[in-house]
Structures are given as structure tokens and as C-alpha cells.
Design an enzyme around this catalytic site. Structure first.
Site, mmCIF file in Angstrom:
data_model
loop_
_atom_site.group_PDB
_atom_site.id
_atom_site.type_symbol
_atom_site.label_atom_id
_atom_site.label_comp_id
_atom_site.label_asym_id
_atom_site.label_seq_id
_atom_site.Cartn_x
_atom_site.Cartn_y
_atom_site.Cartn_z
ATOM 1 N N LYS A 107 8.421 35.522 -5.328
ATOM 2 C CA LYS A 107 7.316 36.084 -4.546
ATOM 3 C C LYS A 107 6.867 35.149 -3.433
ATOM 4 O O LYS A 107 6.229 35.586 -2.477
ATOM 5 C CB LYS A 107 6.183 36.471 -5.475
ATOM 6 C CG LYS A 107 6.604 37.641 -6.384
ATOM 7 C CD LYS A 107 5.494 38.122 -7.273
ATOM 8 C CE LYS A 107 5.873 39.381 -8.028
ATOM 9 N NZ LYS A 107 6.722 39.108 -9.211
HETATM 10 C C1 LIG Z 1 7.447 40.060 -9.881
HETATM 11 C C2 LIG Z 1 8.598 39.583 -10.677
HETATM 12 C C3 LIG Z 1 9.668 40.429 -11.019
HETATM 13 C C4 LIG Z 1 9.654 41.898 -10.674
HETATM 14 O O1 LIG Z 1 9.747 42.121 -9.295
HETATM 15 P P1 LIG Z 1 9.350 43.551 -8.689
HETATM 16 O O2 LIG Z 1 9.443 43.392 -7.221
HETATM 17 O O3 LIG Z 1 7.937 43.786 -9.143
HETATM 18 O O4 LIG Z 1 10.279 44.542 -9.251
HETATM 19 C C5 LIG Z 1 10.742 39.902 -11.690
HETATM 20 N N1 LIG Z 1 10.783 38.601 -12.052
HETATM 21 C C6 LIG Z 1 9.776 37.747 -11.746
HETATM 22 C C7 LIG Z 1 9.866 36.343 -12.178
HETATM 23 C C8 LIG Z 1 8.661 38.204 -11.045
HETATM 24 O O5 LIG Z 1 7.666 37.364 -10.744
#
Ligand SMILES: *Cc1c(COP(=O)(O)O)cnc(C)c1O
Length: 489
Positions: A107
Site C-alpha cells: 500500500k
Molecule cells: C491490503 C492488502 C491485501 C489486499 O489488497 P486489496 O487491494 O485490498 O485486494 C493483501 N495483502 C496485504 C498485505 C495487504 O495489506
């Protein structure tokens, strides 16, 4: 390039307006009006930042080249290692490591750049009010957003997280942040409860007017914001470029991506990449025990009538995958169909969709297998993966066994294993621990010679600044109180 809501294609707006609004007033999500096409050969030799410029420039044409270049340099050159998203081979798969940013989850790629998009948009639009970023998190968005937005002048940020649904490290990363423009709130509920309250606030005119009278407008840093989605396209191309450079594939050869999925943002960026011309065979949706998406892709029925399981891959503990709405729109290009489906979801917590999704494969992995994958991969290849990545690895194995595919497979490694230190360390039975996760991390590092990120080791020296723990019904009051305090300071 213009953007419109998934629920109404008549009103078209610029990126700057879409990124500031976060979610459309009709409750829909903003989508680009078309997918720009790329020449993969031209992109294939570019560095990460040049690739970012080429891709974003096609979507963000209300920024000047100079503005965009500055934003990209600030976000990626200064905040990431030289190769922000390296590819590591372990066994049959190439792992695209997306966790070398500030808070050690993928993210960071979107949330180190989103605040810069917004700051520029605020300047440009001459917006007089302050912006309040209101964000629900399943763990990793919270810390990434807090780091991205802290100490900004015209933007404040409020983060809501499920008090009992995140790892200790994730929680400490959020609650130890010290900056007067931030508020971090634990809620008595799960991620879906938090996300729903946020959406309700965003679509309630009375509340929005009231907030505006207090000199604030709301925006979102969740993956419902188009400004979150677009930067995630870049690393799919970057993965492809590295495979080319390492002579694993030839130009034009197709690759499959396995993506641990919750809100469907990360994998949707892969779908955008494919539609722009990246040679993709399959996009593989990997879920944990909250396997709504597995069932949807295999049966066409999206059924949210179920209990949410709290699992050992908490960032995917989600039942309403918001970004799926964007896929439904792109598949049909029909806002009426999207409106009907979302209405059914709202009224009956369920809908049925006829079309096939040939470009996707979907499956899930339970908690027990998640743990054994972490252990197996480490024992066999001396490579440590986090629980979300382990979910993807298990699903990748299933896909391989079932279809005996010829193409190269890339697994998106979405978080550093140390964000889930307690789970990881449990898999190393012969390491003696004293039971305090933050201290055990140091022991773990010494005994395994695996580097733990310094800032995670340092969490034990930090003070907790945010202690609020409230019921879902009290979210609005708590936010209004924060706005009041900010106005006084
Ligand atoms: C947010 C997250 C996901 C899922 O991603 P999406 O875009 O919500 O599908 C998977 N793994 C980790 C470590 C995350 O922080």
C-alpha cells in the site's frame, strides 16, 4: 482523460476532481473513460520512475509534465530503495516484493503518491476548506496513509481500524504516530463495519454539509479512490520488465500474476495493466477463508450473507470487496447493470452476474495451509514470506497442478513477513522466545540472520499516542469532535 462514476457515465470529471472526491456522490467509484494503450517494447527498458511517468501521464493529463515528474520523484525516488519492487525467485515462482516502502506493505506504493496528487489538486483548484481524509483500514492502509499524510498543511487524516482485527505490529505502527493532523481510532467491529460507516458518511448530504460548515471537506485514501488504483498499475509492468531483463521471458510472452486479494484493488490494477497491453495470461485471485470472491468467480454469485472470519491474513478479512464494482462496470460498460447489482447487494447482500471472467482464476487457502506454506517455503528455499503471500503461494500451486500452465508465474508479495511477526516466529520452533513480540524480533534476527526492518525493531521504544476505542455508532461524533479541536488549534 476523464473519469466518471460506475453508476453514471454522463457526468465526466478530471482526475484532480476525482482524486479529491474519493467516491462519487451517487455512491459509485470513479473509472477512467477508456484504457490507454501502451507499446510494451518502449516501456521495457525504463527505470521504475520513468515507467511511472509514462503510465501516469496517460491518466493524469490535468497535471503538467513537470508537476507529475516532481510528484513521482518525491514519492518513489526519495522513499524507496533504488529498485522499489524487486523480483526474487524461490522454487517455481517469481515473488514481486512490494514491501520495501516506509510501512512495509504494497500500500506504500499508492499512499506515498496519493497525498502529493491531492496537494497539487488543492492548490490548483484553489480550495479554501481543509480536507479530512477518512479511511477505514484492515491494517496496512492505515499506517501507509498516516505516513503519507502526516504533517501536511491542508490535509488532516482520520483512520478507523478494527481493534481486534489487526496484528500487534500493524496496530503499533498506527497508534504510535505522532502528528497533530492525525487521529487513529480503534473500533468495536470488523473492517466491513468500518468501511460501511465511511461510505455512509460520504454519501450523506446532511453530514457533508455540516462538515463543510466547519470548513472541511471529506476525501478518502481507501482503494475506492482512483488515485490509489492507478499507481498500482506500474509495478505489473515493472515485474514484466525484470523478467525480460533476466531473460526469463521474451517480449510479448504472456505471464500470470497471483494476487492475495481483499478489497480487489491490487488485482484490479493488474486488470488495468492487461487492458493497456501488458501480456497477461491469467490474473489469479487468492483469498483466505473469507472466500466470497472465490465463489463469485466460480459461480457468478456474490453472496455477502456470511460471518466474517478473523484469520491469520487479516488484511484480506473482507466480505464486501469494493473494487469489484469497477470490474463489473468495465465488463459491461453499462451503469444500469452496475446500479442493479449494487442495489441487490445493498438490499439482499447478494447478486448474480451472468458474464464469464475468462481472464481470472480464483481460489482460496485456509489458515492451517497458510502456516504450512510459510514453513515449507522457508525450509525449502530459505525464503521468508508473509501470511498473505503464503495464501497466494498455495493458490498458485493449485493453479499449476490443475492446468499445468507453461507461462511464467509471478506472485505479488504484499507485505513484509515481520508485520506479522508473531505468526512468522511461531513457525520457527527451535528459536527460544520470551513472549514479547517486539523483543523477540531482535532474538529472531540474531538467530536467523534475516534482517528485520529497523523501524519495526524501534517500535518498542515508541509511546502510544492514540488510545481511542469506540463503538461504530460513535464514529461520526468522534470525527466531529476532532474537527472541532482542529478548528480551535
Ligand atoms: C491490503 C492488502 C491485501 C489486499 O489488497 P486489496 O487491494 O485490498 O485486494 C493483501 N495483502 C496485504 C498485505 C495487504 O495489506
Amino acid at each position: 482523460m476523464k473519469y466518471h462514476s460506475t453508476r453514471n457515465s454522463k457526468i465526466k470529471i478530471n482526475f484532480k476532481d476525482a482524486v479529491l472526491q474519493g467516491i462519487a456522490k451517487d455512491g459509485g467509484l470513479y473509472v477512467p473513460e477508456y484504457f490507454p494503450q501502451v507499446d510494451i517494447k518502449k516501456l521495457s527498458k525504463l527505470s521504475y520512475t520513468d515507467l511511472a511517468f509514462n503510465i501516469l501521464n496517460m491518466y493524469l493529463n490535468d497535471y503538467t509534465s513537470e508537476q507529475l515528474q516532481n510528484i513521482i520523484n518525491k514519492a518513489y525516488r526519495d522513499e524507496f530503495p533504488e529498485n522499489p519492487a524487486p523480483l526474487t525467485k524461490a522454487g517455481d515462482y517469481h515473488y514481486l516484493e512490494l514491501y520495501h516502502g516506509r510501512t512495509h506493505a504494497f500500500k506504500d506504493f499508492a499512499l506515498s503518491i496519493l497525498p502529493l496528487f491531492m496537494e497539487e489538486a488543492i492548490k490548483d483548484k484553489n480550495i479554501k476548506e481543509k480536507i479530512l481524509i477518512l479511511t477505514a483500514t484492515s491494517g496496512d492502509t492505515g499506517s501507509a496513509a498516516l505516513y503519507g499524510f502526516k504533517d501536511l498543511e491542508n490535509i488532516d487524516i482520520a483512520v478507523l481500524f478494527p481493534e481486534n482485527g489487526v496484528s500487534l505490529i500493524q496496530k503499533l505502527q498506527m497508534t504510535t504516530i505522532s502528528s497533530s493532523n492525525t487521529i487513529v481510532i480503534g473500533i468495536n467491529g470488523n473492517f466491513d463495519d468500518a468501511q460501511k460507516s465511511v461510505k455512509d458518511i460520504f454519501t450523506n448530504k446532511e453530514i457533508l454539509d455540516n462538515i463543510k460548515r466547519k470548513n472541511y471537506i471529506l476525501s478518502s485514501a481507501n482503494s475506492i479512490n482512483i488515485g490509489r488504483l492507478l499507481p498500482q498499475i506500474i509495478y505489473y509492468f515493472h515485474a514484466y520488465n525484470q523478467l525480460l531483463k533476466n531473460k526469463i521471458i521474451e517480449l510479448g510472452e504472456k505471464v500470470s500474476f497471483v494476487v492475495p486479494t481483499g478489497n480487489f484493488g491490487d488485482i484490479l490494477a493488474g486488470y488495468y495493466a492487461k487492458n493497456m497491453g501488458l501480456p497477461v495470461e491469467k490474473l489469479i485471485v487468492a483469498s483466505n477463508e473469507n472466500k466470497v470472491l472465490t465463489e463469485f468467480f466460480n459461480s457468478g454469485i456474490y453472496d455477502a450473507n456470511r460471518e466474517l472470519h478473523i484469520t491469520n491474513s487479516p488484511s484480506m478479512d473482507i466480505i464486501i470487496s469494493s473494487n469489484l464494482e469497477r470490474l463489473l462496470y468495465h465488463k459491461t460498460e453499462d451503469t444500469e447493470i452496475v446500479n442493479n447489482l449494487q442495489n441487490n447487494l445493498f438490499l439482499n447482500k447478494k447478486y448474480e452476474f451472468e458474464d464469464k471472467f475468462d481472464e481470472f482464476y480464483a481460489s482460496f487457502c485456509n489458515q492451517e495451509d497458510t502456516l504450512s506454506e510459510i514453513k515449507n517455503v522457508f525450509e525449502k528455499y530459505k525464503y521468508l514470506i508473509d501470511p498473505h503471500t503464503a495464501v497466494a503461494k498455495k493458490v498458485a500451486d493449485e493453479y499449476k497442478l490443475k492446468f499445468r500452465p507453461k507461462e511464467t508465474i509471478v506472485i505479488l508479495s504484499t507485505a513484509s513477513p515481520f508485520k506479522f511477526a508473531d505468526i512468522i516466529m511461531d513457525q520457527f520452533e527451535d528459536i527460544e522466545r520470551n513472549g514479547f513480540i517486539l523483543e523477540d524480533l531482535k532474538i529472531f534476527e540474531e538467530q536467523t540472520n534475516i534482517k528485520v526492518p529497523l523501524d519495526l525493531l524501534d517500535l518498542k521504544n515508541k509511546t502510544i499516542k492514540h488510545k481511542k476505542f469506540i463503538n461504530v455508532e460513535d464514529i461520526l461524533d468522534t470525527l466531529m469532535e476532532f474537527i472541532g479541536e482542529r478548528n480551535e488549534s
